[in-house]
Design an enzyme around this catalytic site. Structure first.
Site, short mmCIF file in Angstrom:
data_model
loop_
_atom_site.label_atom_id
_atom_site.label_comp_id
_atom_site.label_asym_id
_atom_site.label_seq_id
_atom_site.Cartn_x
_atom_site.Cartn_y
_atom_site.Cartn_z
N GLN A 155 -0.67 -19.23 13.26
CA GLN A 155 -1.36 -18.82 14.46
C GLN A 155 -0.42 -17.73 15.51
OE1 GLN A 155 -4.31 -19.35 15.45
NE2 GLN A 155 -4.14 -18.38 17.60
N HIS A 188 7.95 -20.49 8.84
CA HIS A 188 7.36 -20.54 7.67
C HIS A 188 7.40 -21.68 6.99
CE1 HIS A 188 9.37 -16.26 8.11
NE2 HIS A 188 8.22 -16.00 7.74
N HIS A 201 12.19 -18.84 8.20
CA HIS A 201 12.77 -19.96 9.20
C HIS A 201 11.62 -21.00 9.26
CE1 HIS A 201 9.32 -18.04 11.41
NE2 HIS A 201 9.84 -16.75 11.18
P1 AMP Z 1 5.91 -13.16 7.86
O1 AMP Z 1 6.96 -13.43 7.09
O2 AMP Z 1 6.35 -12.82 9.48
O3 AMP Z 1 5.04 -12.01 7.44
O4 AMP Z 1 5.15 -14.32 8.30
C1 AMP Z 1 4.61 -15.04 7.15
C2 AMP Z 1 3.68 -16.15 7.65
O5 AMP Z 1 4.33 -17.04 8.59
C3 AMP Z 1 2.45 -15.61 8.87
O6 AMP Z 1 1.44 -16.27 8.45
C4 AMP Z 1 2.91 -16.01 10.13
O7 AMP Z 1 1.98 -15.91 10.78
C5 AMP Z 1 3.71 -17.06 9.99
N1 AMP Z 1 4.70 -17.42 10.99
C6 AMP Z 1 5.58 -16.70 11.27
N2 AMP Z 1 6.27 -16.95 12.52
C7 AMP Z 1 5.76 -18.44 12.56
C8 AMP Z 1 6.12 -19.29 13.66
N3 AMP Z 1 6.86 -19.02 14.59
N4 AMP Z 1 5.05 -20.48 13.61
C9 AMP Z 1 4.22 -20.59 12.44
N5 AMP Z 1 3.87 -19.52 11.77
C10 AMP Z 1 4.67 -18.46 11.73
#
Ligand code: AMP
Length: 280
Positions: free
Chosen positions: A141, A30, A27
């Protein structure tokens, strides 16, 4: 992967390699990490791996969204150079007798409610960093405790990579983007805006001079409870680096962190708050 990355590095001029680790279902949050990596690195690698080791036995591993072709298209459109989408076999195939446990930073907040979660995160991030060997790795963050765990891990183990934290991307009504938002019913989606509102309420009170953690937490919990049926895992004010709870806020910065279940869906959010000089 090593050959591809070595190829990028051996070019003239050598390209800096940036890694964005994800579990897919990409999204705008990412994509903001990918944009940050693209602005600083000549070669951007995105990993997509739903890491079973960081899910508890009753968590959402099976239902976690895996829209791989849409993810690949988003990577292509955002100028990603390499996508690393390893199988379970590649990452854990030969078994793994080693644990990576960042003790103090992993213990509170989500660590208390999701036993083993950060050991799973620390292990897979160590593996990904060792496989890809990037110069920089980008994390949101949004997952503040995860970011703190990884910073500590990389520092403690002298890993030659720079960890870059990127700001949380939110919907217009303040809800932090998350792959898990897709689980919310229409009503829960509306209710979930209370997470960010509760963090802003803490920030407002701190700006108004409030320094008593317990009182700040109590007010935020009330706000969340009044929003409708939900189950609060935690609302806490902690040191942004060590994640340890603070009972009285001192000048500097504090992390307000929340985790709440709305129906089947557990959401987390946080806000870094500046604590000014206490004139009281
Ligand atoms: P995930 O796929 O949920 O493991 O997330 C992958 C990376 O994207 C991690 O470093 C998360 O902290 C980052 N991330 C997820 N959601 C957000 C967001 N809303 N804003 C910024 N970074 C995000």
């Amino acid at each position: 992967m090593r050959e591809q990355v070595a190829g990028a590095r051996s070019r003239e001029p050598a390209r800096t390699v940036g890694l964005v680790p994800t579990m897919g279902a990409l999204h705008a949050g990412h994509l903001s990490l990918i944009d940050a990596a693209r602005s600083e690195c000549g070669c951007v690698v995105v990993s997509i791996f739903v890491n079973a080791a960081q899910f508890g036995p009753h968590e959402d591993l099976d239902q976690y969204p895996r829209p791989i072709s849409a993810d690949l298209e988003k990577c292509r459109a955002s100028g990603v150079d390499l996508v690393f989408q390893p199988s379970e076999e590649v990452v854990y195939g030969s078994g793994c007798d080693t644990t990576v446990q960042v003790n103090t930073v992993s213990a509170p907040l989500c660590g208390r409610h999701r036993p083993g979660h950060f050991a799973g995160v620390a292990l897979v991030v160590t593996k990904l960093l060792n496989i890809v060997q990037p110069d920089r790795a980008y994390f949101g963050q949004k997952d503040a405790q995860q970011l703190a765990v990884i910073r500590r891990l990389v520092g403690d183990l002298n890993m030659p990579v720079q960890i870059i934290g990127c700001p949380t991307v939110r919907e217009l009504d303040g809800l932090a983007l998350s792959s898990r938002n897709a689980y919310l019913s229409e009503h829960e989606r509306e209710q979930a805006t209370v997470l960010y509102r509760s963090l802003l309420a803490i920030q407002d009170a701190v700006e108004g001079g409030s320094r008593d953690s317990a009182a700040l937490v109590r007010a935020a919990r009330n706000l969340i409870e009044q929003s409708g049926p939900c189950e609060i895992d935690y609302v806490e004010l902690v040191d942004p680096k060590s994640m340890q709870p603070l009972s009285r806020l001192e000048e500097g910065s504090v992390l307000a962190a929340v985790a709440v279940h709305f129906g089947e869906c557990r959401l987390i959010d946080n806000l870094l708050i500046d604590v000014g000089h206490d004139r009281g």
